[in-house]
Write a protein that holds these residues in place. Structure first.
Motif, PDB file in Angstrom:
ATOM      1  N   UNK A  50       0.798  -1.100  -0.096  1.00 42.03           N
ATOM      2  CA  UNK A  50       0.419   0.236   0.022  1.00 42.03           C
ATOM      3  C   UNK A  50       0.743   1.645   0.216  1.00 42.03           C
ATOM      4  N   UNK A  51       0.077   2.284  -0.538  1.00 38.36           N
ATOM      5  CA  UNK A  51       0.521   3.877  -0.449  1.00 38.36           C
ATOM      6  C   UNK A  51       0.138   4.631  -1.171  1.00 38.36           C
ATOM      7  N   UNK A  52       0.713   6.051  -0.207  1.00 38.79           N
ATOM      8  CA  UNK A  52      -0.282   7.263  -0.469  1.00 38.79           C
ATOM      9  C   UNK A  52       0.303   7.860  -1.889  1.00 38.79           C
ATOM     10  N   UNK A  53      -0.825   7.774  -2.394  1.00 39.68           N
ATOM     11  CA  UNK A  53      -0.723   8.590  -3.401  1.00 39.68           C
ATOM     12  C   UNK A  53      -0.756   9.882  -4.240  1.00 39.68           C
ATOM     13  N   UNK A  54      -0.226  10.946  -4.431  1.00 39.06           N
ATOM     14  CA  UNK A  54      -1.134  12.454  -3.776  1.00 39.06           C
ATOM     15  C   UNK A  54      -0.191  13.214  -5.872  1.00 39.06           C
ATOM     16  N   UNK A  55      -0.840  13.616  -6.187  1.00 37.69           N
ATOM     17  CA  UNK A  55      -0.883  14.831  -7.972  1.00 37.69           C
ATOM     18  C   UNK A  55      -0.070  15.839  -7.257  1.00 37.69           C
ATOM     19  N   UNK A  56       0.596  16.091  -6.060  1.00 34.39           N
ATOM     20  CA  UNK A  56       2.001  17.153  -5.369  1.00 34.39           C
ATOM     21  C   UNK A  56       2.870  15.960  -6.286  1.00 34.39           C
ATOM     22  N   UNK A  57       3.453  14.692  -6.806  1.00 33.23           N
ATOM     23  CA  UNK A  57       4.188  14.223  -7.673  1.00 33.23           C
ATOM     24  C   UNK A  57       4.704  15.087  -8.779  1.00 33.23           C
ATOM     25  N   UNK A  58       3.166  15.192  -9.414  1.00 34.05           N
ATOM     26  CA  UNK A  58       3.967  15.924 -10.850  1.00 34.05           C
ATOM     27  C   UNK A  58       4.547  17.237 -10.045  1.00 34.05           C
ATOM     28  N   UNK A  59       4.841  17.544  -9.404  1.00 34.80           N
ATOM     29  CA  UNK A  59       6.050  18.311  -9.097  1.00 34.80           C
ATOM     30  C   UNK A  59       7.232  18.080  -9.587  1.00 34.80           C
ATOM     31  N   UNK A  60       6.974  16.945  -9.172  1.00 37.40           N
ATOM     32  CA  UNK A  60       9.530  16.344  -8.299  1.00 37.40           C
ATOM     33  C   UNK A  60       9.899  16.404  -9.919  1.00 37.40           C
ATOM     34  N   UNK A  61      11.145  17.089 -10.054  1.00 39.14           N
ATOM     35  CA  UNK A  61      11.934  16.125 -10.790  1.00 39.14           C
ATOM     36  C   UNK A  61      11.993  15.316 -11.837  1.00 39.14           C
ATOM     37  N   UNK A  62      11.972  14.801 -12.341  1.00 42.77           N
ATOM     38  CA  UNK A  62      11.847  13.462 -12.949  1.00 42.77           C
ATOM     39  C   UNK A  62      13.478  12.580 -12.882  1.00 42.77           C
ATOM     40  N   UNK A  63      14.067  13.795 -13.201  1.00 38.68           N
ATOM     41  CA  UNK A  63      15.526  13.894 -13.554  1.00 38.68           C
ATOM     42  C   UNK A  63      16.379  12.806 -11.722  1.00 38.68           C
ATOM     43  N   UNK A  64      15.407  13.572 -10.835  1.00 43.94           N
ATOM     44  CA  UNK A  64      15.899  13.082  -9.009  1.00 43.94           C
ATOM     45  C   UNK A  64      14.739  11.640  -8.556  1.00 43.94           C
ATOM     46  N   UNK A  65      13.988  11.253 -10.016  1.00 44.14           N
ATOM     47  CA  UNK A  65      14.002   9.676 -10.015  1.00 44.14           C
ATOM     48  C   UNK A  65      14.403   8.791 -10.464  1.00 44.14           C
ATOM     49  N   UNK A  66      14.538   7.519  -9.571  1.00 46.29           N
ATOM     50  CA  UNK A  66      14.537   6.277 -10.447  1.00 46.29           C
ATOM     51  C   UNK A  66      14.134   5.553 -11.520  1.00 46.29           C
ATOM     52  N   UNK A  67      14.201   5.802 -12.233  1.00 45.83           N
ATOM     53  CA  UNK A  67      13.556   5.182 -13.487  1.00 45.83           C
ATOM     54  C   UNK A  67      14.297   4.125 -14.550  1.00 45.83           C
TER      55      UNK A  67
END
Length: 418
Positions: free
Chosen positions: A375-392
């Motif tokens: 389970x996780x809490x999903x937030x629309x604020x994730x849209x504001x995250x810089x994709x370069x800082x995420x693990x893809x």
């Protein structure tokens, strides 16, 4: 003497390197078996640019080849749907063809006086057989490919698309398929499009599993479309025995319970959805993971970026939980498919120890994807995250898999209980 003898025999030789004029044995068999006239009305006519003229010519050549084996039972015509100069007549024709299922597309066509203009065309046909009309859309419009590649792929698929429809009616291949109900599955309105597509070839039914073994045996396939509640052991047994007897099941399952509507307030809790099907699927050779796929290759959604108290300001933004999935190009099931828009999908692991089962990945993520465990809490604020800082850094994760072979029953040496 040689010319006189040859006049009694008919044969054709295809000297093209790509065997462009060679029909498959199956196509020849279907065409020779026709007992009534097939009318093919092609709406790819009028002022066309060079690529679509090439497609039109290939269509004409294919239909001429069809007539060689189908004789007078194959009749065709090319129609310019926008020949009339009356605007109302043209609009009525557009609405009529669109209503019958043909998809329009825009092209740039050269004018006789010079220059070019944008035009609407219908690269498709209506096939009529014994009073039944079926639309055939012939343009493969994959955004990942160039216009030339799409046209070439469309030309290569002409024979397949036409004979698929003709054979379904001429060989009386109509069977029954069923949508399973009783577990909160998608209703008839939510499955209207796919039901309509199925109805061109099959009789479509809906119903609950009563628990009696063999009750599904009359159906050539059953569809389990997004159940929300658990299956009982009796229901699983019916499905299992149906598969053991050669039945086909299309599973559309969500292991994580989350929806777009639940995010209306800005955040939502994504919970694991227990459907009591894990043991069945594992025995057959797959495991659906209770995770949500995130992908840089994703769809966009409108997001309000205005500060609190200000007027709404909606802007398009990438939403990593809506992946645009790709299909391997070397599989006949998925060849020439566009990217598939999805929402909140799970990944699938294949179980390597299952002997006699072939596993084919039909849809997968891109080369830049990630997983969020429930389970996780999903937030629309994730849209504001810089994709370069995420693990893809994950690549080509399976999302849809086809299993074929001889399956082992999950109820082997096991009692049925609830």
């Amino acid at each position: 003497m040689l010319a006189f003898v040859l006049s009694f025999y008919f044969f054709r030789i295809d000297l093209t390197a790509e065997k462009r004029y060679t029909l498959s044995p199956y196509t020849k068999k279907v065409l020779k078996s026709l007992d009534d006239t097939v009318y093919v009305r092609v709406y790819l006519d009028g002022e066309l640019n060079i690529p679509f003229r090439k497609m039109q010519q290939s269509l004409r050549e294919t239909l001429d080849e069809f007539r060689v084996y189908g004789k007078d039972n194959i009749q065709y015509s090319f129609i310019n749907p926008f020949k009339s100069t009356d605007t109302k007549v043209r609009q009525d024709m557009f609405n009529q063809l669109y209503g019958k299922g043909l998809q329009p597309t825009n092209i740039l066509a050269n004018e006789k006086e010079g220059g070019s203009s944008e035009k609407i065309i219908f690269p498709g046909a209506i096939i009529s057989y014994k009073g039944v009309e079926i639309p055939v859309n012939l343009l493969k419009n994959n955004p990942r490919l160039s216009a030339e590649e799409n046209i070439n792929n469309s030309i290569q698929a002409i024979e397949f698309e036409l004979i698929k429809v003709i054979s379904s009616r001429a060989l009386n291949l109509t069977g029954k398929v069923a949508f399973i109900e009783g577990h909160g599955e998608l209703d008839e309105y939510q499955t209207e499009d796919i039901s309509k597509a199925f109805s061109l070839y099959y009789d479509v039914f809906r119903g609950k599993i009563s628990g009696q073994p063999g009750e599904l045996d009359d159906y050539i396939a059953v569809i389990v479309a997004k159940p929300r509640t658990r299956f009982s052991e009796q229901e699983k047994y019916v499905l299992d025995q149906y598969i053991m007897n050669g039945g086909k099941v299309m599973w559309f399952l969500d292991r994580v319970d989350i929806s777009t509507d639940s995010l209306a307030s800005g955040s939502a809790l994504a919970m694991i959805n227990d459907l009591n099907l894990d043991d069945m699927l594992f025995r057959y050779g797959v495991r659906i993971n209770p995770v949500l796929l995130q992908d840089l290759q994703c769809n966009i959604i409108p997001v309000n970026v205005a500060l609190d108290g200000n007027n709404p300001d909606f802007r398009p933004a990438p939403w990593y939980y809506f992946p645009l999935l790709t299909a391997p190009p070397d599989n006949p099931v998925t060849r020439n498919l566009n990217m598939i828009r999805t929402e909140f999908v799970n990944t699938i692991d294949t179980i390597g120890a299952r002997k006699g089962i072939s596993k084919t990945v039909l849809l997968r993520s891109s080369a830049s994807s990630n997983l969020a465990e429930a389970p996780l809490i999903m937030s629309l604020d994730e849209i504001r995250a810089d994709p370069t800082t995420l693990d893809f850094r994950r690549s080509w994760l399976p999302v849809a898999v086809m299993l074929e072979g001889t399956f082992e029953s999950v109820f082997q040496n096991r009692m049925i209980s609830d």
